[in-house]
Design an enzyme around this catalytic site. Structure first.
Site, PDB file in Angstrom:
ATOM      1  N   ARG A 302       0.973  -1.124  -0.095  1.00 28.36           N
ATOM      2  CA  ARG A 302      -0.095   0.096   0.227  1.00 28.36           C
ATOM      3  C   ARG A 302       0.716   1.595  -0.128  1.00 28.36           C
ATOM      4  O   ARG A 302       1.429   1.155   0.402  1.00 28.36           O
ATOM      5  CB  ARG A 302      -0.905   0.463   0.871  1.00 28.36           C
ATOM      6  CG  ARG A 302      -2.052  -1.167   1.722  1.00 28.36           C
ATOM      7  CD  ARG A 302      -3.240  -1.259   1.492  1.00 28.36           C
ATOM      8  NE  ARG A 302      -3.202  -2.623   2.281  1.00 28.36           N
ATOM      9  CZ  ARG A 302      -4.806  -3.192   3.232  1.00 28.36           C
ATOM     10  NH1 ARG A 302      -4.944  -1.613   4.315  1.00 28.36           N
ATOM     11  NH2 ARG A 302      -5.587  -3.688   3.363  1.00 28.36           N
ATOM     12  N   ARG A 317       2.343   2.045  10.451  1.00 28.24           N
ATOM     13  CA  ARG A 317       1.723   2.135   8.771  1.00 28.24           C
ATOM     14  C   ARG A 317       2.514   1.705   7.905  1.00 28.24           C
ATOM     15  O   ARG A 317       4.133   3.173   7.774  1.00 28.24           O
ATOM     16  CB  ARG A 317       1.170   3.129   8.885  1.00 28.24           C
ATOM     17  CG  ARG A 317       0.557   3.989   7.485  1.00 28.24           C
ATOM     18  CD  ARG A 317      -0.235   5.364   8.066  1.00 28.24           C
ATOM     19  NE  ARG A 317      -0.968   6.298   8.778  1.00 28.24           N
ATOM     20  CZ  ARG A 317      -2.590   5.594   9.178  1.00 28.24           C
ATOM     21  NH1 ARG A 317      -2.877   4.505   7.489  1.00 28.24           N
ATOM     22  NH2 ARG A 317      -3.453   5.856  10.101  1.00 28.24           N
ATOM     23  N   GLU A 400      -6.340   0.341  15.012  1.00 29.65           N
ATOM     24  CA  GLU A 400      -6.961  -0.561  14.506  1.00 29.65           C
ATOM     25  C   GLU A 400      -6.141  -2.087  13.545  1.00 29.65           C
ATOM     26  O   GLU A 400      -4.917  -1.852  13.508  1.00 29.65           O
ATOM     27  CB  GLU A 400      -7.663   0.244  12.759  1.00 29.65           C
ATOM     28  CG  GLU A 400      -7.953  -1.360  12.226  1.00 29.65           C
ATOM     29  CD  GLU A 400      -8.757  -1.093  10.525  1.00 29.65           C
ATOM     30  OE1 GLU A 400      -8.509  -1.499   9.465  1.00 29.65           O
ATOM     31  OE2 GLU A 400      -8.421   0.629  10.624  1.00 29.65           O
ATOM     32  N   SER A 403     -10.621  -5.950   9.894  1.00 24.91           N
ATOM     33  CA  SER A 403     -11.641  -5.158   9.414  1.00 24.91           C
ATOM     34  C   SER A 403     -12.167  -6.005   8.132  1.00 24.91           C
ATOM     35  O   SER A 403     -12.224  -6.528   7.796  1.00 24.91           O
ATOM     36  CB  SER A 403     -10.996  -3.763   8.348  1.00 24.91           C
ATOM     37  OG  SER A 403     -12.534  -3.451   7.833  1.00 24.91           O
ATOM     38  N   ARG A 442       2.178  -5.632  11.919  1.00 25.07           N
ATOM     39  CA  ARG A 442       1.565  -4.519  12.751  1.00 25.07           C
ATOM     40  C   ARG A 442       0.417  -5.187  13.681  1.00 25.07           C
ATOM     41  O   ARG A 442       0.995  -4.891  14.875  1.00 25.07           O
ATOM     42  CB  ARG A 442      -0.442  -3.792  12.266  1.00 25.07           C
ATOM     43  CG  ARG A 442      -0.919  -2.822  13.070  1.00 25.07           C
ATOM     44  CD  ARG A 442      -1.904  -2.173  12.220  1.00 25.07           C
ATOM     45  NE  ARG A 442      -1.468  -1.595  11.306  1.00 25.07           N
ATOM     46  CZ  ARG A 442      -2.445  -0.398  10.678  1.00 25.07           C
ATOM     47  NH1 ARG A 442      -3.521  -0.123  10.721  1.00 25.07           N
ATOM     48  NH2 ARG A 442      -2.155   0.426   9.813  1.00 25.07           N
TER      49      ARG A 442
END
Length: 477
Positions: A302, A317, A400, A403, A442
């Protein structure tokens, strides 16, 4: 992709959906283009039908007249020839009319296709209206007996915490400097027990989904064609987040003069969902085999466009990571989709509880729902190193880590993925769902920060020890 029939019947639903998701799409313009396009297509079909009828009827007539013409002369021959020419003229006129009408359709198509792909799936009625993540609603929390997020880390464990960046450096679990040297910002190299722990959490989650929940393990490409990104709903809305490989340009440079390149561009995927959903693109599935339950572990990429200045240090991130992803493809049944959505979330909860990681469930509001989702629940894990700094120590905060989304038939329409009701019934678009099982590195953040000891060693969660050579602790080398 939205249902165009539903759009025509209830345009306000989609106008409201755009407003709730803060998407700017000219629905009225789309409807006007759709009406023009359908009218032109009807004209083409009518002209083709007339063309076929004339061809069927005029053939024998022309043959008969041609026979008479051979025997005729003078004015009679001229009249017969005129009648033959007239019969031949109408198909030629129709051919030109069809070509002109098809050209008009071709002119409308680019704008029509662009607009229809921009229309988001309207959110379900149960989704709260809101502008962004700040309006998401907490629906559940869980924590183990030994750590309560309502208390400070020091109150829970008796000493001030170190954040994951300090722990990683102290325990030599990652090398950020060399990662940045090779690949730029937001890059890293996992080393030693850092790499082992990364593989351990991924394998633990993957094995749980396969061995305990019966999901079919599948490997997927992480480099895909544009139609796969469009089909799964990641384009056009998320194009800026994807890494683009302009392969068609490279191949075009190798093509000889006068030849046409047949190359196509490729994109690095940001989730295994793209590959899992792309498996059955353009297929008609067997209803008796549904639901299909797939799980994969893949490297994800990403660009983090728009995240400048956010979590630039550490493992939160980053541009490249690995993720265990679950996807379900099921019958076109809203009640079934809701039930499967709950199940998918429960799998993640079971993993988090087995690792004793405090977490909460957030019902995402319309403004944070995303382009392609009818409903989405985020799962956030407690990370002691996040939050505000008070008296030199962070307060801790949820971050987070998962999801879970329901998409109704939105993706399956774009992918043309259907199933046949019964053996000879009509075909219907499937429903799809997806959820992160676990994303690392993460996820190493809550593990390292929650399981740290006063001497800065880290206790390995019991469930992960078989994947770590039965070690129970990571200590500084």
């Amino acid at each position: 992709m939205i249902d165009l029939k539903q759009l025509r019947e209830n345009p306000q639903l989609f106008k409201d959906g755009c407003a709730k998701k803060r998407a700017r799409v000219d629905i009225d313009r789309l409807l006007a283009l759709d009406e023009q396009r359908r009218s032109l297509v009807t004209q083409v079909e009518a002209s083709r039908a007339e063309q076929n009828k004339i061809a069927k009827d005029s053939g024998p007539q022309i043959g008969k007249l041609a026979g008479q013409l051979k025997k005729a002369s003078g004015a009679e021959a001229a009249a017969l020839q005129q009648e033959i020419d007239k019969l031949k003229e109408r198909p030629a006129v129709l051919k030109v009319t069809i070509a002109q009408t098809e050209a008009l359709i071709a002119q409308l198509e680019p704008e029509f296709e662009s607009l229809v792909l921009q229309v988001p799936l309207p959110p379900d009625d149960n989704v709260p209206v809101g502008k962004g993540s700040e309006d998401n609603q907490q629906v559940k929390t869980w924590h183990p007996s030994w750590f309560d997020p309502a208390k400070s880390f020091e109150q829970n464990k008796g000493f001030a915490p170190r954040n994951h960046i300090d722990l990683v450096r102290h325990l030599k679990l990652a090398d950020f400097e060399r990662g940045v040297k090779m690949a730029g910002t937001r890059s890293y190299v996992l080393t030693g027990d850092g790499m082992r722990l990364h593989q351990a959490v991924l394998r633990y989650a993957f094995d749980y989904m396969v061995d305990k929940q019966g999901f079919t393990p599948v490997s997927v490409p992480v480099l895909v064609r544009e139609e796969c990104m469009i089909g799964t709903g990641f384009f056009p809305d998320g194009r800026e987040q994807a890494y683009h490989i302009p392969e068609s340009q490279r191949q075009a440079a190798d093509v000889a003069p006068g030849e046409t390149s047949k190359g196509y561009d490729l994109f690095l995927t940001g989730t295994g969902e793209v590959g899992l959903m792309g498996l059955h693109q353009g297929e008609i599935l067997d209803e008796t085999k549904l639901p299909l339950k797939y799980v994969t572990v893949s490297t994800c990429f990403r660009r983090e466009a728009g995240a400048a200045g956010k979590d630039t240090a550490g493992l939160y991130r980053i541009h490249q990571f690995d993720k265990v992803e679950q996807v379900i493809i099921c019958r076109n049944d809203a009640a079934l989709s809701r039930e499967l959505h709950k199940q998918m979330i429960s799998y993640v909860e079971a993993i988090l509880q087995s690792l004793e990681i405090p977490y909460r469930l957030l019902q995402c509001c319309t403004g944070d729902l995303g382009f392609k989702n009818a409903d989405m629940v985020d799962i956030e894990s407690w990370m002691p190193g996040r939050g505000e700094i008070v008296n030199g120590s962070t307060t801790g905060a949820y971050g987070e880590t998962h999801s879970a989304s329901r998409l109704h038939d939105f993706q399956c329409r774009r992918l043309n993925m259907r199933y046949r009701r019964g053996t000879e019934g009509e075909t219907t678009f499937c429903h799809s769902l997806n959820n992160t099982v676990l994303a690392s590195p993460r996820f190493l953040i809550p593990v390292l920060e929650l399981y740290q000891n006063e001497d800065s060693s880290v206790t390995i969660p019991t469930a992960l020890r078989p994947y770590m050579g039965n070690k129970d602790r990571i200590s500084a080398p």
